[in-house]
Design a protein around this motif. Structure first.
Motif, PDB file in Angstrom:
ATOM      1  N   ASN A 119      33.732  44.749  40.971  1.00  0.00           N
ATOM      2  CA  ASN A 119      32.900  43.818  41.738  1.00  0.00           C
ATOM      3  C   ASN A 119      31.836  44.571  42.529  1.00  0.00           C
ATOM      4  O   ASN A 119      31.384  44.116  43.577  1.00  0.00           O
ATOM      5  CB  ASN A 119      33.764  42.983  42.704  1.00  0.00           C
ATOM      6  N   GLY A 120      31.433  45.725  42.004  1.00  0.00           N
ATOM      7  CA  GLY A 120      30.481  46.574  42.702  1.00  0.00           C
ATOM      8  C   GLY A 120      29.034  46.262  42.377  1.00  0.00           C
ATOM      9  O   GLY A 120      28.716  45.348  41.608  1.00  0.00           O
ATOM     10  N   THR A 121      28.145  47.065  42.942  1.00  0.00           N
ATOM     11  CA  THR A 121      26.712  46.812  42.811  1.00  0.00           C
ATOM     12  C   THR A 121      26.225  46.909  41.370  1.00  0.00           C
ATOM     13  O   THR A 121      25.373  46.125  40.956  1.00  0.00           O
ATOM     14  CB  THR A 121      25.922  47.798  43.688  1.00  0.00           C
ATOM     15  N   LEU A 246      35.765  45.355  49.093  1.00  0.00           N
ATOM     16  CA  LEU A 246      35.214  45.629  47.763  1.00  0.00           C
ATOM     17  C   LEU A 246      36.309  46.070  46.804  1.00  0.00           C
ATOM     18  O   LEU A 246      36.373  45.611  45.651  1.00  0.00           O
ATOM     19  CB  LEU A 246      34.137  46.720  47.866  1.00  0.00           C
ATOM     20  N   TYR A 247      37.193  46.941  47.280  1.00  0.00           N
ATOM     21  CA  TYR A 247      38.264  47.446  46.420  1.00  0.00           C
ATOM     22  C   TYR A 247      39.165  46.303  45.947  1.00  0.00           C
ATOM     23  O   TYR A 247      39.434  46.167  44.742  1.00  0.00           O
ATOM     24  CB  TYR A 247      39.089  48.492  47.162  1.00  0.00           C
ATOM     25  N   PHE A 248      39.598  45.461  46.868  1.00  0.00           N
ATOM     26  CA  PHE A 248      40.555  44.427  46.485  1.00  0.00           C
ATOM     27  C   PHE A 248      39.895  43.273  45.728  1.00  0.00           C
ATOM     28  O   PHE A 248      40.520  42.648  44.869  1.00  0.00           O
ATOM     29  CB  PHE A 248      41.333  43.942  47.713  1.00  0.00           C
ATOM     30  N   SER A 250      37.484  43.832  43.640  1.00  0.00           N
ATOM     31  CA  SER A 250      37.338  44.439  42.307  1.00  0.00           C
ATOM     32  C   SER A 250      38.666  44.417  41.558  1.00  0.00           C
ATOM     33  O   SER A 250      38.712  44.182  40.347  1.00  0.00           O
ATOM     34  CB  SER A 250      36.845  45.885  42.437  1.00  0.00           C
ATOM     35  N   LEU A 251      39.743  44.641  42.300  1.00  0.00           N
ATOM     36  CA  LEU A 251      41.076  44.628  41.703  1.00  0.00           C
ATOM     37  C   LEU A 251      41.391  43.261  41.106  1.00  0.00           C
ATOM     38  O   LEU A 251      42.047  43.151  40.067  1.00  0.00           O
ATOM     39  CB  LEU A 251      42.102  45.001  42.768  1.00  0.00           C
ATOM     40  N   ALA A 252      40.886  42.215  41.740  1.00  0.00           N
ATOM     41  CA  ALA A 252      41.217  40.858  41.302  1.00  0.00           C
ATOM     42  C   ALA A 252      40.253  40.294  40.265  1.00  0.00           C
ATOM     43  O   ALA A 252      40.549  39.282  39.638  1.00  0.00           O
ATOM     44  CB  ALA A 252      41.227  39.926  42.523  1.00  0.00           C
ATOM     45  N   ARG A 253      39.107  40.948  40.047  1.00  0.00           N
ATOM     46  CA  ARG A 253      38.048  40.292  39.283  1.00  0.00           C
ATOM     47  C   ARG A 253      38.394  40.050  37.814  1.00  0.00           C
ATOM     48  O   ARG A 253      38.171  38.974  37.289  1.00  0.00           O
ATOM     49  CB  ARG A 253      36.759  41.106  39.373  1.00  0.00           C
ATOM     50  N   TYR A 254      38.892  41.057  37.118  1.00  0.00           N
ATOM     51  CA  TYR A 254      39.127  40.918  35.686  1.00  0.00           C
ATOM     52  C   TYR A 254      40.604  40.956  35.307  1.00  0.00           C
ATOM     53  O   TYR A 254      40.938  40.834  34.130  1.00  0.00           O
ATOM     54  CB  TYR A 254      38.374  42.011  34.907  1.00  0.00           C
TER      55      TYR A 254
END
Length: 524
Positions: A119-121, A246-248, A250-254
């Motif tokens: 979920n980053g830039t 951001l980390y969490f 991103s962890l949940a996104r895919y």
């Protein structure tokens, strides 16, 4: 003889195909302006390029004799700016070799390996711009943190609530503290007045973690393996909370089980993705063509002269600072290792990150060690590509060697089939006078997870030079899919074969050609 570039006047010339340059080219092309994008080398990416390991070793051993400083009086006058004759290899100094040439060992390696937050830039920009059409990913399998000679040593970083409570890394009281802290940072509604007071009274994120009763082990875990900051004292409380969110997210996104993605075929695919967007919108790409001089008229850029004798008029020039003839300062020297193994560093984990924190042993810098496998299309079956990098400019060759010893054992050199330790120069420009307002230098960015600095630099240059235009304004619904079954292609294909989808050398690439060769977006 090189074919002439016969296209008349262009609105913008961009010199170099690094990440910032390529993103900028795509954004400008979207506005309808004519962009000519030139690359001195034969591959895309500049310091972000992906290159055959043997070619990297071979070319880095050739003395280039290039200084980091040129005489500005000889290089700059009222009619021209003669660009510096630097190359990618002038950034690299190899200090140690491992193994020997073996035709069976074929690997494409990144000069500057860089994973992405889900979920980053970078992923969000790929979605916004449509670049996700042209690049594929795989998820990291697991992350590990080295606690040195303390009981446990290298331990897996828990990625979920269930993994936290199953982990042997931390005790039961520590698990409860960690989960409470994560919830406070990621859900503002659950924060109490007392906790807000601690946030307001803390001068930095490390002080805030300590105020929230996190011990040194938990602070080390969060700093190095969740927010990827070597020194939490160097960032504000809000910045630390944002990074944890951001980390969490991103962890949940895919639903891949990890917050980080790796680019199939190597990092230069990201530069190529934005170059394809630019080409689809009418830009012209020419590889192996350098700019010799920037031409001036009344103190402003009026055109360029290439090494092949092409003379073109233009309104704007954006160029990699590698070619800046002015005084360049080495802001950082980043120590790195890249090599090929025939066995995974940790059994059962093919795409792995191991973080060796600063202070473990005698290390003066945190070292991140990445391992990728043939599923990314960068090496043959049964082989692994290993990277190690010091996180900041205080790192040394000894830090790299010490980290290799931690993950491979004291006899690490015997386990490396082929590899090198090298230092990479990161240049910034020391201002020494005025420059034309329509000439911009694009500088190196610090070592970081994701490409936030490179993207921010490109956006800032775009907005300052084209204030009336939108930054990738058209909505493009291209969200990378998660598919564990997809493979990037023939892992044993040569570097040139796998990267043959680049825009052609002398002509703009047409839309159908780009789309047909790029394939559909996949995240695995």
């Amino acid at each position: 003889m090189d074919a002439a570039i016969d296209i008349g006047d262009v609105d913008v010339v961009i010199v170099g195909t690094g990440i910032s340059e390529s993103i900028l080219a795509a954004a400008i092309a979207r506005t309808g302006r004519q962009v000519l994008h030139l690359e001195k080398g034969s591959t895309y990416g500049d310091s972000w390029t992906t290159i055959d390991l043997e070619e990297l070793i071979r070319t880095s051993e050739i003395p280039n004799g290039l200084a980091t400083e040129n005489d500005t009086w000889e290089s700059i006058n009222s009619e021209r700016i003669k660009l510096a004759n630097r190359s990618l290899q002038s950034r690299i100094e190899v200090v140690a070799n491992f193994g020997s040439v073996d035709d069976a060992i074929k690997a494409s390696v990144d000069i500057t390996p860089r994973p992405l937050f889900c979920n980053g830039t970078m992923v969000n920009l790929l979605v916004k711009s449509g670049g996700g059409d042209y690049v594929d990913f795989k998820a990291l399998n697991a992350s590990f943190l080295d606690f040195g000679d303390t009981p446990g040593g290298i331990q897996r970083v828990p990625q979920s609530r269930s993994e936290v409570f199953q982990s042997r890394l931390i005790s039961a009281p520590e698990k409860r503290l960690l989960m409470r802290f994560v919830k406070i940072c990621t859900d503002e509604d659950t924060t109490t007045d007392e906790q807000r007071e601690k946030q307001m009274s803390s001068s930095n994120f490390d002080e805030y973690m300590e105020a929230m009763l996190l011990n040194e082990k938990l602070r080390t875990l969060i700093s190095n393996a969740l927010i990827f900051v070597e020194d939490p004292k160097s960032i504000s409380v809000q910045h630390g909370r944002d990074l944890l969110q951001l980390y969490f997210s991103s962890l949940a996104r895919y639903g891949t089980g990890n917050a980080l993605l790796l680019t199939n075929y190597g990092g230069s695919e990201l530069s190529q993705a934005f170059c394809r967007i630019s080409a689809v919108n009418g830009s012209i790409y020419v590889l192996r063509r350098a700019v010799e001089e920037i031409l001036l008229e009344d103190g402003a850029v009026s055109g360029i002269l290439t090494t092949a004798g092409d003379r073109l008029n233009t309104r704007h020039v954006f160029a990699s600072s590698m070619f800046d003839p002015g005084r360049l300062g080495e802001e950082d020297v980043v120590w790195r290792f890249v090599g090929v193994l025939q066995r995974a560093i940790l059994d059962g984990h093919s795409r792995t990150l191991v973080i060796v924190p600063k202070g473990v042993g005698s290390r003066t810098s945190t070292v991140r060690v990445w391992q990728v496998d043939s599923s990314l299309g960068v090496c043959g079956d049964g082989y692994f590509v290993l990277y190690a990098e010091c996180v900041d400019g205080s790192g040394t060759e000894e830090d790299i060697r010490s980290a290799l010893a931690r993950v491979l054992g004291e006899s690490y050199s015997e386990k490396i089939s082929r590899g090198i330790i090298f230092k990479q120069r990161m240049w910034t420009r020391k201002e020494h006078g005025s420059r034309p307002s329509n000439l911009e230098w694009i500088h190196d960015v610090p070592v970081e997870i994701d490409f936030t600095g490179a993207i921010e630099q490109a956006e800032a240059l775009f907005r300052s030079n084209f204030p009336d235009e939108g930054w990738f304004p058209e909505p493009v619904n291209v969200v990378p899919e998660v598919s564990e079954s997809s493979e990037p292609g023939d892992a044993n294909a040569s570097y040139d074969q796998r990267h043959d989808a680049s825009p052609t050398e002398e002509e703009p690439v047409d839309d159908k050609e780009v789309l047909a060769r790029s394939g559909s977006p996949q995240t695995t």
